[in-house]
Design an enzyme around this catalytic site. Sequence first.
Site, PDB file in Angstrom:
ATOM      1  N   HIS A 173      -2.218   3.290  -4.751  1.00  0.00           N
ATOM      2  CA  HIS A 173      -1.955   3.043  -3.272  1.00  0.00           C
ATOM      3  C   HIS A 173      -0.258   2.440  -3.556  1.00  0.00           C
ATOM      4  O   HIS A 173       0.202   1.270  -3.173  1.00  0.00           O
ATOM      5  CB  HIS A 173      -2.913   1.802  -2.603  1.00  0.00           C
ATOM      6  CG  HIS A 173      -4.023   2.498  -2.345  1.00  0.00           C
ATOM      7  ND1 HIS A 173      -4.147   3.168  -1.222  1.00  0.00           N
ATOM      8  CD2 HIS A 173      -5.314   2.545  -2.868  1.00  0.00           C
ATOM      9  CE1 HIS A 173      -5.492   3.689  -1.013  1.00  0.00           C
ATOM     10  NE2 HIS A 173      -6.043   3.292  -2.121  1.00  0.00           N
TER      11      HIS A 173
ATOM     12  N   ASP B  97       0.717  -1.303   0.011  1.00  0.00           N
ATOM     13  CA  ASP B  97       0.058   0.037  -0.139  1.00  0.00           C
ATOM     14  C   ASP B  97       0.886   1.147   0.033  1.00  0.00           C
ATOM     15  O   ASP B  97       2.079   1.104  -0.034  1.00  0.00           O
ATOM     16  CB  ASP B  97      -0.830  -0.028   1.175  1.00  0.00           C
ATOM     17  CG  ASP B  97      -2.229   0.667   0.901  1.00  0.00           C
ATOM     18  OD1 ASP B  97      -2.253   2.016   0.695  1.00  0.00           O
ATOM     19  OD2 ASP B  97      -3.416   0.042   0.973  1.00  0.00           O
TER      20      ASP B  97
ATOM     21  N   TRP C 255      -9.112  -3.609   7.735  1.00  0.00           N
ATOM     22  CA  TRP C 255      -8.292  -2.604   7.448  1.00  0.00           C
ATOM     23  C   TRP C 255      -7.384  -2.200   8.638  1.00  0.00           C
ATOM     24  O   TRP C 255      -8.329  -1.900   9.708  1.00  0.00           O
ATOM     25  CB  TRP C 255      -8.798  -1.267   6.828  1.00  0.00           C
ATOM     26  CG  TRP C 255      -9.425  -1.886   5.414  1.00  0.00           C
ATOM     27  CD1 TRP C 255     -10.617  -1.893   4.989  1.00  0.00           C
ATOM     28  CD2 TRP C 255      -8.759  -1.972   4.243  1.00  0.00           C
ATOM     29  NE1 TRP C 255     -10.714  -2.130   3.624  1.00  0.00           N
ATOM     30  CE2 TRP C 255      -9.680  -2.478   3.154  1.00  0.00           C
ATOM     31  CE3 TRP C 255      -7.210  -1.995   3.855  1.00  0.00           C
ATOM     32  CZ2 TRP C 255      -9.266  -2.424   1.965  1.00  0.00           C
ATOM     33  CZ3 TRP C 255      -6.785  -2.136   2.652  1.00  0.00           C
ATOM     34  CH2 TRP C 255      -7.843  -2.601   1.600  1.00  0.00           C
TER      35      TRP C 255
ATOM     36  N   ASP D 243      -8.352  -0.304  -6.585  1.00  0.00           N
ATOM     37  CA  ASP D 243      -9.240   0.908  -5.956  1.00  0.00           C
ATOM     38  C   ASP D 243      -8.505   2.063  -5.727  1.00  0.00           C
ATOM     39  O   ASP D 243      -7.501   2.364  -5.709  1.00  0.00           O
ATOM     40  CB  ASP D 243      -9.729   0.517  -4.666  1.00  0.00           C
ATOM     41  CG  ASP D 243      -8.476   0.084  -3.555  1.00  0.00           C
ATOM     42  OD1 ASP D 243      -7.571  -0.487  -4.091  1.00  0.00           O
ATOM     43  OD2 ASP D 243      -8.480   0.591  -2.518  1.00  0.00           O
ATOM     44  N   GLU D 244      -9.451   3.117  -5.620  1.00  0.00           N
ATOM     45  CA  GLU D 244      -8.933   4.547  -5.112  1.00  0.00           C
ATOM     46  C   GLU D 244      -7.655   4.978  -5.994  1.00  0.00           C
ATOM     47  O   GLU D 244      -6.882   5.814  -5.638  1.00  0.00           O
ATOM     48  CB  GLU D 244      -8.853   4.512  -3.663  1.00  0.00           C
ATOM     49  CG  GLU D 244     -10.062   4.185  -2.888  1.00  0.00           C
ATOM     50  CD  GLU D 244     -10.015   4.063  -1.428  1.00  0.00           C
ATOM     51  OE1 GLU D 244     -10.783   4.421  -0.838  1.00  0.00           O
ATOM     52  OE2 GLU D 244      -8.851   3.834  -1.140  1.00  0.00           O
TER      53      GLU D 244
ATOM     54  N   TRP E 166     -16.783  -3.663  -2.948  1.00  0.00           N
ATOM     55  CA  TRP E 166     -16.645  -3.037  -1.683  1.00  0.00           C
ATOM     56  C   TRP E 166     -17.420  -1.509  -1.634  1.00  0.00           C
ATOM     57  O   TRP E 166     -17.787  -1.340  -0.283  1.00  0.00           O
ATOM     58  CB  TRP E 166     -15.088  -2.639  -1.206  1.00  0.00           C
ATOM     59  CG  TRP E 166     -14.575  -1.551  -2.005  1.00  0.00           C
ATOM     60  CD1 TRP E 166     -14.064  -1.557  -3.200  1.00  0.00           C
ATOM     61  CD2 TRP E 166     -14.342  -0.340  -1.481  1.00  0.00           C
ATOM     62  NE1 TRP E 166     -13.680  -0.377  -3.694  1.00  0.00           N
ATOM     63  CE2 TRP E 166     -13.650   0.493  -2.529  1.00  0.00           C
ATOM     64  CE3 TRP E 166     -14.580   0.450  -0.315  1.00  0.00           C
ATOM     65  CZ2 TRP E 166     -13.324   2.022  -2.361  1.00  0.00           C
ATOM     66  CZ3 TRP E 166     -14.159   1.916  -0.431  1.00  0.00           C
ATOM     67  CH2 TRP E 166     -13.603   2.528  -1.353  1.00  0.00           C
TER      68      TRP E 166
ATOM     69  N   TYR F  74     -16.743  -4.221   6.788  1.00  0.00           N
ATOM     70  CA  TYR F  74     -15.419  -3.589   7.201  1.00  0.00           C
ATOM     71  C   TYR F  74     -15.319  -3.648   8.661  1.00  0.00           C
ATOM     72  O   TYR F  74     -16.000  -2.796   9.369  1.00  0.00           O
ATOM     73  CB  TYR F  74     -15.562  -1.873   6.685  1.00  0.00           C
ATOM     74  CG  TYR F  74     -14.917  -1.911   5.299  1.00  0.00           C
ATOM     75  CD1 TYR F  74     -15.483  -2.771   3.880  1.00  0.00           C
ATOM     76  CD2 TYR F  74     -14.160  -0.958   4.941  1.00  0.00           C
ATOM     77  CE1 TYR F  74     -14.938  -2.783   2.916  1.00  0.00           C
ATOM     78  CE2 TYR F  74     -13.447  -0.865   3.750  1.00  0.00           C
ATOM     79  CZ  TYR F  74     -14.253  -1.624   2.716  1.00  0.00           C
ATOM     80  OH  TYR F  74     -13.562  -1.596   1.399  1.00  0.00           O
ATOM     81  N   PHE F  75     -14.568  -4.630   9.034  1.00  0.00           N
ATOM     82  CA  PHE F  75     -14.146  -4.911  10.263  1.00  0.00           C
ATOM     83  C   PHE F  75     -13.212  -3.873  10.964  1.00  0.00           C
ATOM     84  O   PHE F  75     -13.041  -4.041  12.200  1.00  0.00           O
ATOM     85  CB  PHE F  75     -13.764  -6.204  10.682  1.00  0.00           C
ATOM     86  CG  PHE F  75     -14.632  -7.416  10.663  1.00  0.00           C
ATOM     87  CD1 PHE F  75     -16.338  -6.987   9.994  1.00  0.00           C
ATOM     88  CD2 PHE F  75     -14.698  -8.629  10.846  1.00  0.00           C
ATOM     89  CE1 PHE F  75     -17.007  -7.830   9.838  1.00  0.00           C
ATOM     90  CE2 PHE F  75     -15.366  -9.700  10.840  1.00  0.00           C
ATOM     91  CZ  PHE F  75     -16.684  -9.385  10.422  1.00  0.00           C
ATOM     92  N   ASP F  76     -12.938  -2.407  10.401  1.00  0.00           N
ATOM     93  CA  ASP F  76     -12.406  -1.588  11.107  1.00  0.00           C
ATOM     94  C   ASP F  76     -13.069  -0.900  11.785  1.00  0.00           C
ATOM     95  O   ASP F  76     -12.920   0.151  12.700  1.00  0.00           O
ATOM     96  CB  ASP F  76     -11.350  -0.890  10.271  1.00  0.00           C
ATOM     97  CG  ASP F  76     -12.006  -0.370   8.846  1.00  0.00           C
ATOM     98  OD1 ASP F  76     -12.966  -0.805   8.579  1.00  0.00           O
ATOM     99  OD2 ASP F  76     -11.220   0.420   8.226  1.00  0.00           O
TER     100      ASP F  76
ATOM    101  N   GLU G 274      -5.279   0.583   9.707  1.00  0.00           N
ATOM    102  CA  GLU G 274      -4.880   1.921  10.189  1.00  0.00           C
ATOM    103  C   GLU G 274      -4.857   2.282  11.521  1.00  0.00           C
ATOM    104  O   GLU G 274      -4.215   2.639  12.277  1.00  0.00           O
ATOM    105  CB  GLU G 274      -5.872   3.031   9.281  1.00  0.00           C
ATOM    106  CG  GLU G 274      -5.359   3.370   7.831  1.00  0.00           C
ATOM    107  CD  GLU G 274      -6.444   2.710   7.211  1.00  0.00           C
ATOM    108  OE1 GLU G 274      -6.773   1.399   7.582  1.00  0.00           O
ATOM    109  OE2 GLU G 274      -6.867   2.979   6.064  1.00  0.00           O
TER     110      GLU G 274
END
Length: 710
Positions: A287, A213, A489, A349-350, A416, A441-443, A491
């Site tokens: 990323h 990433d 994720w 993505d993104e 997603w 999204y388990f964050d 972070e």
Amino acid sequence: MHMRVMGNSAPARLLVGLLLTCAIAGCARKDAQPSTPAASVNVIPEPREVTRTEGAFTVTADTKIVANDDPQSAQIVQYFTDLLQRTRGLQLSSADAQSSDDVIEFRLEAGGSAPEAEDYSLVVSPRRVVVSSGSSRGLFHGAVTLWQLLTADPAASKAIAVPAVTIHDSPRFRWRGLMLDSARHYQSPQFVKQFIDWMALHKLNVLHWHLTDDQAWRLEIRKYPKLTQIGAWRVPAGAAAAADIDPATGKPRLYGGFYSQDDVRDIVAYAAQRYITIVPEIETPGHASAAVAAYPQLGVTGKSGPVPADWGIYDTLYNVDDSTFAFLEDVLTEVMELFPGQYIHMGGDEAVKDQWHDSPKVQAQMRKLGIKDEHALQSYFVQRIGRFLAAHDRKLIGWDEILEGGLAPDATVMSWRGLEGAEAAAKAGHDTVLSPWPTLYFDNRQIDDDQPGRGRLITVEDVYRFDPAPASIPVEQRAHILGLQANLWAEHMRSEARVEYMAFPRAAALAEVAWSPAAKIDWPDFEKRLPAQLARYDMLGIRHAPLAVSSDLAQVSATSRTSHQLELCTDKLPLSLEDDAPLTGKRAVFMVDVMEPCWIWRGAQLTGIDAIQASVGQVPFNFQIGKDVNSIPLPPPQTAAGELDVFLDSCAGTRIASMPLAPALGNPEITALPAADIESPGGSHDLCFVFTRRSVDPIWTVDRVQLVGR
Ligand code: ACM
């Protein structure tokens, strides 16, 4: 995710048979018992077909294990006996196949089913337990189910009675995944193996491993050593990090780590023994900051710099030179050597297209290739990689943005941004994996406590109620739904314990939705089975979240509120945030919308109150959100350092207090500001708390506010 700033509708770039019959399995036995249908056993995921029979089988240290004489069976027996020893303290030994009573038999049926078949049968009768399958994969699942039956009552010890039962089981979906983000925060190889073990105990069978990433490249690539020499290391964010100087370099100590190819081979072999496939992810074309930091020639601008440490979405893209595709093919060649699974995840993505748009060289390449816009260029990029993978008998999977500009022929879409990607993919005849924000999204936090995570609450029940066969995908296209996956994720998962806390017990809900037949999905029944599952976690040493917030946290005082007990004024990017400093020790965690730090206390009782006292903290604004940063309101301050203002009834109401932030300036820890007198109007009023400031950095945040009376 990397980042999601707005609501679900925001565009992407803004988004920070039964093969084994009863006869084989033993229910035609002469001593078969009368049965009671439709029973449930304390197993997660709930098996497809469960029939209770009479009596019970009691496992003691004298119970023997018999199995076929083949390596896979031997491995499964070893796995089962180790697990039982570890969790129940019972050491079972093997006997020869002649033994008949007081025996657990693992029977791999001769000439059985295909290796990918997962079905098994488990028959518990008073004299014998038989786990059977035509595949070692199925036999493994059966062993896990039996272990669950033996741990359903955490209190049982030396003699564990298992009620007689006949189970025929097979999964609803073939992709039952969890994604582990090892890029944002690094987990040790030992942890990754433990995590794989825990997945197997849920019959989860795909570990999507997010290895690259912006903030890190974590996979050793022999041909490009700088990917990990440089790309695996970054400065931690925040003031405390800047102060933590490494005496060896005179610079801030770096955070990071990587997986050597030996580590990966060990992890892949470990996963294979647990019938888990690892799908590695190499993010392209965005990323890509860590790769470009290591090899600037891969980038568009030619500029070099360190691996970045902010969260969010950077605009760094790979360029589209042939030499960059040659690099990616070299990388993928080593990736394919390491990971034998069918799928390779290429991200997608993104990818903010600004750099491609602004580069004369990229624009010239586009004209030469006859590519009309940057979306079509991403499509070209993904299709070119897809062809390379297809030529090596592998399949490309990517996030749903790979649909934009046209999809590579055999590509599989991981949906997603809601389910739209899955709908479009299935309609176009592509396979899809459902992994939608926010439910999977388990964050996001799973209970309303004061632990870090994304601010939204996604409970075990929310996950359990996720419908993996959505009405928006016509029945005839649903065969394209390979399954579902939840994403961890990282972070806001600074430690391995955080990963465990966010994953469990939600992973149990995910497992049941992915495995059990639709007709067996039953929240009240699942809820009854959860306490035993949590007891299993405790036996295994999993640092899971509790099912509910502890009573001291749930209790709210009449005169004080923490940031977690206040309401946020907005729902743009709510985070339960601790910063990413390197220093050890407990850190404060704040609930804050980082796009608009503003809180509301509903119905504060102001009678007899004559002052407000607040303690505040600050966290770095370390979010890459592109131009959206300009939409962050900056209420103008009255004093040099700004203030915490308090408004009556609404954020547009009368200001009743203004607390200068000067005492907190430069203090990375919590500061108690002097109390501010108020003219109390008496009665019950909403209070709004807003920081004035000149810049988005730092993010000032309420820690606690308190009403002070006479
Ligand atoms: C994602 O969350 N950007 C896949």
